[in-house]
Scaffold this active site. Structure first.
Site, PDB file in Angstrom:
ATOM      1  N   HIS A   1       0.862  -1.198   0.000  1.00 14.46           N
ATOM      2  CA  HIS A   1       0.000   0.000   0.000  1.00 14.46           C
ATOM      3  C   HIS A   1       0.885   1.230   0.000  1.00 14.46           C
ATOM      4  O   HIS A   1       1.372   1.665   1.054  1.00 14.46           O
ATOM      5  CB  HIS A   1      -0.927  -0.036   1.222  1.00 14.46           C
ATOM      6  CG  HIS A   1      -1.933   1.074   1.255  1.00 14.46           C
ATOM      7  ND1 HIS A   1      -3.149   0.961   1.897  1.00 14.46           N
ATOM      8  CD2 HIS A   1      -1.928   2.321   0.726  1.00 14.46           C
ATOM      9  CE1 HIS A   1      -3.827   2.093   1.767  1.00 14.46           C
ATOM     10  NE2 HIS A   1      -3.096   2.938   1.061  1.00 14.46           N
TER      11      HIS A   1
ATOM     12  N   HIS B   1       1.392   5.011  -2.302  1.00 13.02           N
ATOM     13  CA  HIS B   1       1.053   5.931  -3.392  1.00 13.02           C
ATOM     14  C   HIS B   1       2.333   6.620  -3.830  1.00 13.02           C
ATOM     15  O   HIS B   1       2.982   7.288  -3.009  1.00 13.02           O
ATOM     16  CB  HIS B   1       0.051   6.982  -2.913  1.00 13.02           C
ATOM     17  CG  HIS B   1      -1.209   6.388  -2.364  1.00 13.02           C
ATOM     18  ND1 HIS B   1      -2.358   6.254  -3.111  1.00 13.02           N
ATOM     19  CD2 HIS B   1      -1.502   5.876  -1.138  1.00 13.02           C
ATOM     20  CE1 HIS B   1      -3.308   5.697  -2.365  1.00 13.02           C
ATOM     21  NE2 HIS B   1      -2.814   5.457  -1.163  1.00 13.02           N
TER      22      HIS B   1
ATOM     23  N   HIS C   1      -9.427   1.239  -1.579  1.00 10.03           N
ATOM     24  CA  HIS C   1      -9.414   1.742  -0.204  1.00 10.03           C
ATOM     25  C   HIS C   1     -10.843   1.591   0.326  1.00 10.03           C
ATOM     26  O   HIS C   1     -11.799   1.960  -0.372  1.00 10.03           O
ATOM     27  CB  HIS C   1      -9.063   3.235  -0.168  1.00 10.03           C
ATOM     28  CG  HIS C   1      -7.609   3.544  -0.361  1.00 10.03           C
ATOM     29  ND1 HIS C   1      -6.893   3.111  -1.435  1.00 10.03           N
ATOM     30  CD2 HIS C   1      -6.746   4.274   0.406  1.00 10.03           C
ATOM     31  CE1 HIS C   1      -5.639   3.544  -1.329  1.00 10.03           C
ATOM     32  NE2 HIS C   1      -5.523   4.255  -0.231  1.00 10.03           N
TER      33      HIS C   1
ATOM     34  N   GLU D   1     -11.394   3.381   5.731  1.00 10.92           N
ATOM     35  CA  GLU D   1     -10.362   4.248   6.332  1.00 10.92           C
ATOM     36  C   GLU D   1     -11.093   5.324   7.146  1.00 10.92           C
ATOM     37  O   GLU D   1     -10.989   5.366   8.365  1.00 10.92           O
ATOM     38  CB  GLU D   1      -9.492   4.878   5.236  1.00 10.92           C
ATOM     39  CG  GLU D   1      -8.368   5.767   5.774  1.00 10.92           C
ATOM     40  CD  GLU D   1      -7.578   6.479   4.673  1.00 10.92           C
ATOM     41  OE1 GLU D   1      -8.088   6.588   3.538  1.00 10.92           O
ATOM     42  OE2 GLU D   1      -6.451   6.941   4.962  1.00 10.92           O
TER      43      GLU D   1
ATOM     44  N   ASP E   1       1.748   6.987   2.420  1.00 12.93           N
ATOM     45  CA  ASP E   1       2.348   8.205   1.826  1.00 12.93           C
ATOM     46  C   ASP E   1       3.512   8.640   2.726  1.00 12.93           C
ATOM     47  O   ASP E   1       3.387   9.603   3.491  1.00 12.93           O
ATOM     48  CB  ASP E   1       1.292   9.321   1.765  1.00 12.93           C
ATOM     49  CG  ASP E   1       0.085   8.912   0.944  1.00 12.93           C
ATOM     50  OD1 ASP E   1       0.172   8.939  -0.292  1.00 12.93           O
ATOM     51  OD2 ASP E   1      -0.945   8.538   1.542  1.00 12.93           O
TER      52      ASP E   1
END
Ligand code: ADE
Ligand code: ZN
Length: 336
Positions: free
Chosen positions: A16, A18, A196, A199, A278
């Site tokens: 996972h 980005h 996703h 979340e 991220d």
């Protein structure tokens, strides 16, 4: 210290991530300068000051802004290769990289520029650094399904470079049901469906992702814990959750790492992996996520081994490749 070293050398996969979220301030300044683009920060310190978020949307606003300095194929190459070097340094043996084409095509950058830069870096990392990778094309859920279809069409020519589709951006108010048709078309093209879910959105978003989008792996999935029936369904389907501890605290999905549900998930029998989401924005690469969650929840070496094993087992690799990496992990575990 012992645990830190064990984590550092532990063979692992990141599932996972980005690519736009790996954009470190120093590289952002460098690329902004060479493309002569103004950014609203004067120093790395100012950037770091701005990286204080109270929710997902807070973060997304800054994240999309940062991506605007990426113009040329070489920019996408440099961004991706910088991340892959970090993988090599952390013994990340395999990574599944999400990219958001719409963040760039909406600014007039061609799909080809984006994917060519990213995939060229991946090929170089494979041969020069020994890091394996594959790509997940993510649709921005705050945009329409029609716009997602346009992106899907643009990807046709690059089908061989993309393994899966994902769904990211602002979750609340943009449920999986909005994207049923484009997911069906994506699966027909041979892409593996991921998304996703759970979340910020509640358990109903996870149910929809499972039943309507027929996803094979859940990104985050924290709020699945709200519904015991859903937990049982995820276990029955043998689906993994790509959990991101430092992202969760940065975006206030979890108040404190000590309250993080990761261990509870494992105890319930859910298949969990640890990821950075991220890393440039949330204060830590993948190994830092392992280190901090280990400390907060007193995870054992056996827990860490299981988390790393899940990262290979629930990757999108072929069976033979999964076994190859798992054997490497097993050897490491037995001798450490
Ligand atoms: N895009 C990048 N990071 C994200 C996250 N954590 N949730 C949703 N969309 C994202
Ligand atoms: Zn994410």
């Amino acid at each position: 210290m012992v645990m830190k070293k064990f984590i550092q050398n532990l063979p692992k996969a990141e599932l996972h991530l980005h690519i736009e979220g790996t954009f470190e301030p120093a590289l952002m300044f460098e690329i902004a300068q060479r493309n002569q683009i103004k950014i609203p920060f004067k120093s790395v310190k100012e950037v770091e000051e701005a990286y204080k978020f109270s929710c997902l949307q807070d973060f997304l606003d800054i994240y999309y802004q940062g991506a605007q300095v990426l113009i040329k194929e070489q920019d996408f190459y440099d961004l991706t290769y910088a991340y892959l070097k970090k993988c090599a340094a952390q013994n990340v043996r395999h990574t599944e990289i999400m990219f958001d084409p719409q963040t760039h095509t909406d600014r007039g950058i061609s799909f080809e520029t984006v994917i060519t830069g990213i995939s060229r870096a991946c090929a170089d990392a494979k041969s020069k650094l020994g890091v394996s990778s594959l790509l997940i094309m993510s649709f921005l859920r705050h945009l329409s399904e029609e716009q997602a279809f346009k992106t899907l069409e643009q990807s046709f020519a690059f089908r061989h470079l993309i393994t899966a589709v994902g769904l990211d951006s602002s979750e609340k108010g943009n449920p999986p049901s909005k994207f049923v048709k484009v997911y069906k078309a994506s699966v027909n093209m041979g892409y593996i469906p991921l998304a996703h879910a759970g979340e910020e959105g509640d358990a109903s978003y996870v149910w929809e992702a499972l039943n309507l989008l027929k996803i094979k792996r859940i990104d985050h999935g924290n709020n699945a814990l709200q519904d015991p029936k859903l937990v049982q369904e995820i276990i029955k389907r043998d689906m993994a959750l790509t959990v991101c501890p430092l992202s969760n605290t940065a975006l206030k999905v979890v108040e404190n790492l000590k309250d993080h549900p990761l261990k509870k998930m494992m105890d319930l029998g859910l298949k969990v992996t640890i990821n950075s989401d991220d890393p440039a924005y949330f204060g830590g690469q993948i190994n830092q996520n392992y280190v901090e969650i280990q400390k907060a929840l007193s995870l054992t070496k056996d827990d860490l081994y299981l988390l790393a094993k899940n990262s290979f087992e629930y990757s999108l690799l072929a069976r033979s490749e999964k076994e190859f990496f798992k054997a490497e992990l097993e050897l490491y575990y037995q001798s450490n």
